[in-house]
Design an enzyme around this catalytic site. Structure first.
Site, mmCIF file in Angstrom:
data_model
loop_
_atom_site.group_PDB
_atom_site.id
_atom_site.type_symbol
_atom_site.label_atom_id
_atom_site.label_comp_id
_atom_site.label_asym_id
_atom_site.label_seq_id
_atom_site.Cartn_x
_atom_site.Cartn_y
_atom_site.Cartn_z
ATOM 1 N N ASP A 34 -0.167 9.584 8.231
ATOM 2 C CA ASP A 34 -0.562 9.520 6.817
ATOM 3 C C ASP A 34 -0.514 10.900 6.152
ATOM 4 O O ASP A 34 -0.663 11.924 6.812
ATOM 5 C CB ASP A 34 -1.987 8.937 6.735
ATOM 6 C CG ASP A 34 -2.323 8.483 5.333
ATOM 7 O OD1 ASP A 34 -1.404 8.242 4.528
ATOM 8 O OD2 ASP A 34 -3.530 8.365 5.041
ATOM 9 N N ASN A 36 1.962 11.861 3.680
ATOM 10 C CA ASN A 36 3.275 12.304 3.188
ATOM 11 C C ASN A 36 3.271 12.514 1.666
ATOM 12 O O ASN A 36 3.826 13.503 1.158
ATOM 13 C CB ASN A 36 4.359 11.253 3.493
ATOM 14 C CG ASN A 36 4.563 11.042 4.971
ATOM 15 O OD1 ASN A 36 4.034 11.779 5.789
ATOM 16 N ND2 ASN A 36 5.340 10.024 5.326
ATOM 17 N N ARG A 38 0.725 13.087 -0.412
ATOM 18 C CA ARG A 38 -0.081 14.245 -0.845
ATOM 19 C C ARG A 38 0.581 15.551 -0.451
ATOM 20 O O ARG A 38 0.502 16.543 -1.178
ATOM 21 C CB ARG A 38 -1.505 14.136 -0.259
ATOM 22 C CG ARG A 38 -2.381 13.185 -1.061
ATOM 23 C CD ARG A 38 -3.599 12.760 -0.289
ATOM 24 N NE ARG A 38 -3.256 11.772 0.732
ATOM 25 C CZ ARG A 38 -4.070 11.394 1.702
ATOM 26 N NH1 ARG A 38 -5.265 11.949 1.794
ATOM 27 N NH2 ARG A 38 -3.701 10.472 2.553
ATOM 28 N N HIS A 51 8.081 11.792 2.482
ATOM 29 C CA HIS A 51 8.462 10.869 3.557
ATOM 30 C C HIS A 51 9.566 11.480 4.420
ATOM 31 O O HIS A 51 9.583 11.298 5.638
ATOM 32 C CB HIS A 51 8.912 9.525 2.978
ATOM 33 C CG HIS A 51 7.798 8.786 2.301
ATOM 34 N ND1 HIS A 51 6.565 8.628 2.885
ATOM 35 C CD2 HIS A 51 7.708 8.172 1.087
ATOM 36 C CE1 HIS A 51 5.770 7.952 2.076
ATOM 37 N NE2 HIS A 51 6.434 7.672 0.973
ATOM 38 N N SER A 79 2.995 -0.309 6.905
ATOM 39 C CA SER A 79 2.018 -1.383 7.124
ATOM 40 C C SER A 79 2.395 -2.635 6.336
ATOM 41 O O SER A 79 3.221 -2.587 5.409
ATOM 42 C CB SER A 79 0.621 -0.913 6.697
ATOM 43 O OG SER A 79 0.508 -0.935 5.286
ATOM 44 N N THR A 80 1.733 -3.755 6.682
ATOM 45 C CA THR A 80 1.975 -5.007 5.941
ATOM 46 C C THR A 80 1.517 -4.863 4.489
ATOM 47 O O THR A 80 1.911 -5.645 3.637
ATOM 48 C CB THR A 80 1.215 -6.192 6.596
ATOM 49 O OG1 THR A 80 -0.111 -5.762 6.931
ATOM 50 C CG2 THR A 80 1.904 -6.675 7.860
ATOM 51 N N GLU A 81 0.681 -3.863 4.219
ATOM 52 C CA GLU A 81 0.199 -3.648 2.852
ATOM 53 C C GLU A 81 1.087 -2.689 2.062
ATOM 54 O O GLU A 81 1.003 -2.625 0.834
ATOM 55 C CB GLU A 81 -1.231 -3.073 2.881
ATOM 56 C CG GLU A 81 -2.310 -4.084 3.236
ATOM 57 C CD GLU A 81 -2.298 -4.478 4.711
ATOM 58 O OE1 GLU A 81 -2.084 -3.599 5.563
ATOM 59 O OE2 GLU A 81 -2.478 -5.674 5.007
ATOM 60 N N LEU A 145 8.826 7.592 28.368
ATOM 61 C CA LEU A 145 7.935 7.269 27.246
ATOM 62 C C LEU A 145 8.377 5.996 26.524
ATOM 63 O O LEU A 145 9.565 5.820 26.253
ATOM 64 C CB LEU A 145 7.968 8.448 26.246
ATOM 65 C CG LEU A 145 7.211 8.238 24.931
ATOM 66 C CD1 LEU A 145 5.708 8.350 25.150
ATOM 67 C CD2 LEU A 145 7.656 9.258 23.884
ATOM 68 N N ARG A 202 -5.515 10.223 13.246
ATOM 69 C CA ARG A 202 -5.154 10.042 11.838
ATOM 70 C C ARG A 202 -5.221 11.374 11.110
ATOM 71 O O ARG A 202 -6.302 11.887 10.826
ATOM 72 C CB ARG A 202 -6.043 9.035 11.130
ATOM 73 C CG ARG A 202 -5.583 8.825 9.671
ATOM 74 C CD ARG A 202 -6.104 7.575 9.027
ATOM 75 N NE ARG A 202 -5.385 7.321 7.780
ATOM 76 C CZ ARG A 202 -5.365 6.173 7.140
ATOM 77 N NH1 ARG A 202 -6.026 5.152 7.610
ATOM 78 N NH2 ARG A 202 -4.683 6.026 6.011
ATOM 79 N N ARG A 208 -10.200 5.989 8.216
ATOM 80 C CA ARG A 208 -10.206 4.523 8.312
ATOM 81 C C ARG A 208 -8.998 4.079 9.129
ATOM 82 O O ARG A 208 -8.048 4.825 9.319
ATOM 83 C CB ARG A 208 -10.188 3.883 6.923
ATOM 84 C CG ARG A 208 -9.060 4.363 6.029
ATOM 85 C CD ARG A 208 -9.066 3.655 4.671
ATOM 86 N NE ARG A 208 -8.091 4.275 3.775
ATOM 87 C CZ ARG A 208 -8.409 5.144 2.821
ATOM 88 N NH1 ARG A 208 -9.657 5.486 2.602
ATOM 89 N NH2 ARG A 208 -7.456 5.673 2.051
ATOM 90 N N SER A 210 -7.062 1.299 8.367
ATOM 91 C CA SER A 210 -5.999 0.714 7.533
ATOM 92 C C SER A 210 -5.203 -0.359 8.293
ATOM 93 O O SER A 210 -3.971 -0.342 8.288
ATOM 94 C CB SER A 210 -5.071 1.807 6.989
ATOM 95 O OG SER A 210 -5.796 2.752 6.252
HETATM 96 C C1 IPE Z 1 -1.623 3.641 6.616
HETATM 97 O O1 IPE Z 1 -1.527 4.529 5.557
HETATM 98 C C2 IPE Z 1 -0.284 3.071 6.949
HETATM 99 C C3 IPE Z 1 0.690 4.005 7.479
HETATM 100 C C4 IPE Z 1 0.519 5.277 7.734
HETATM 101 C C5 IPE Z 1 1.978 3.425 7.774
HETATM 102 P P1 IPE Z 1 -1.811 4.086 4.066
HETATM 103 O O2 IPE Z 1 -1.624 5.289 3.223
HETATM 104 O O3 IPE Z 1 -1.018 2.889 3.711
HETATM 105 O O4 IPE Z 1 -3.347 3.658 4.121
HETATM 106 P P2 IPE Z 1 -4.452 3.579 2.998
HETATM 107 O O5 IPE Z 1 -3.869 2.801 1.851
HETATM 108 O O6 IPE Z 1 -4.770 4.983 2.589
HETATM 109 O O7 IPE Z 1 -5.617 2.925 3.650
HETATM 110 C C1 IPE Z 2 2.177 7.837 4.982
HETATM 111 O O1 IPE Z 2 2.035 8.660 3.892
HETATM 112 C C2 IPE Z 2 3.421 6.984 4.940
HETATM 113 C C3 IPE Z 2 3.146 5.573 4.696
HETATM 114 C C4 IPE Z 2 1.985 5.042 4.526
HETATM 115 C C5 IPE Z 2 4.279 4.680 4.623
HETATM 116 P P1 IPE Z 2 1.524 8.151 2.482
HETATM 117 O O2 IPE Z 2 2.717 7.794 1.648
HETATM 118 O O3 IPE Z 2 0.494 7.103 2.593
HETATM 119 O O4 IPE Z 2 0.876 9.491 1.926
HETATM 120 P P2 IPE Z 2 -0.399 9.625 0.997
HETATM 121 O O5 IPE Z 2 -1.514 8.904 1.667
HETATM 122 O O6 IPE Z 2 -0.043 9.018 -0.328
HETATM 123 O O7 IPE Z 2 -0.625 11.088 0.910
HETATM 124 MG MG MG Z 3 -1.516 7.177 2.721
#
Ligand code: IPE
Ligand code: IPE
Ligand code: MG
Length: 257
Positions: A34, A36, A38, A51, A79-81, A145, A202, A208, A210
């Site tokens: 997580d 990327n 920011r 990304h 994620s699925t979300e 691995l 994380r 969390r 997620s």
């Molecule tokens: C969790 O990160 C999913 C992945 C890193 C693939 P998110 O950025 O989607 O999670 P939330 O929305 O902050 O909980």
């Molecule tokens: C993780 O970085 C990549 C995915 C969740 C796909 P984010 O894109 O969630 O980065 P932030 O949380 O917005 O910084």
């Molecule tokens: Mg994120």
């Protein structure tokens, strides 16, 4: 091609900079990649550049896990979300991940890595599905691995799919509902046959899950850091492992003194 791993099957040439105990390496490390977006924002770059940097950060961590003898590395990549994100961001992310697979395939394979995936990949674009299936089919006999790429992965979705499969097997008479226990369910999950994660890492400051590995994390150690994923390096991995090795895992029991 430059071989960045220290050796195919052993870690004997490895220099242990982080003072970790190489005899007590977690078997399964899971990482929520997580931060990327920011990371990019801090640099006034578009999110997709975050990304891109995030996908590049994967290389060093996979290499290090392989070198120190981690058996399973699960990377939460989509994620699925995450489908609710702007279409452009979703397709850029998919392309970057597939480019990573294509670019790294030979190197990973020659270093004995199994390229596996978890999550419902049937919802991914056809080319991505094919790429993931090919990567797995061509590396499944490797013995090093196991790299699990979690794509369109959600812990709840995984459990729902598992319940459906288990229900089918009950109807077919393959299993008896009275015999169902923890292990039965584990065997219907995408992580079938794998040990539960010892540690879930994380970066990015969020604390969390997620929707990550909900069933499997029952006794995982959690490790958080403010570092954004694109900046996550071997040293940060070592710090997480070092902290893990200094924790007291009791699994509901009492500490042996
Ligand atoms: C969790 O990160 C999913 C992945 C890193 C693939 P998110 O950025 O989607 O999670 P939330 O929305 O902050 O909980
Ligand atoms: C993780 O970085 C990549 C995915 C969740 C796909 P984010 O894109 O969630 O980065 P932030 O949380 O917005 O910084
Ligand atoms: Mg994120």
């Amino acid at each position: 091609m430059l071989n960045f791993f220290s050796s195919k099957k052993s870690n004997q040439n490895y220099t242990n900079e982080g003072n970790i105990d190489l005899k007590n390496i977690p078997k399964h490390i899971a990482i929520i990649m997580d931060g990327n977006g920011r990371w990019a924002k801090e640099r006034r770059l578009p999110r997709t550049m975050g990304h891109k940097a995030g996908v590049e950060a994967i290389r060093e961590i996979v290499k290090e896990c392989s070198n120190i003898g981690v058996k399973y590395l699960t990377l939460y990549a989509f994620s699925t979300e995450n489908w609710v994100r702007p279409k452009d961001e979703v397709s850029a992310l998919m392309s970057l991940l597939m480019e990573y697979l294509k670019k790294e395939f030979r190197e990973l394979d020659s270093n004995n890595v199994v390229i596996n995936h978890i999550g419902d990949i049937s919802k991914l674009p056809q080319v991505c599905q094919q790429e993931l299936i090919n990567a797995y089919e061509n590396t499944k006999h490797n013995t090093g691995l196991v790299l699990n790429l979690a794509l369109n992965y959600g812990g709840r979705d995984e459990l729902v799919r598992a319940f459906k499969l288990m229900h089918e097997d009950i109807i077919k008479g393959k299993i008896n509902e009275n015999d169902i226990n923890d292990n039965t369910l584990s065997n219907y999950l995408d992580t079938k046959g794998m040990p539960d994660p010892d540690i879930i890492i994380r970066p990015s400051g969020e604390q969390r899950l997620s929707n990550f590995l909900l069933w499997q994390c029952a006794y995982s150690e959690f490790w958080y850091s403010n570092i954004k994923w694109p900046d996550f390096k071997k040293e940060n991995l070592h710090k997480a492992i070092y902290d893990y090795q200094n924790r007291d895992r009791r699994f509901g029991g009492v500490k042996q003194s």
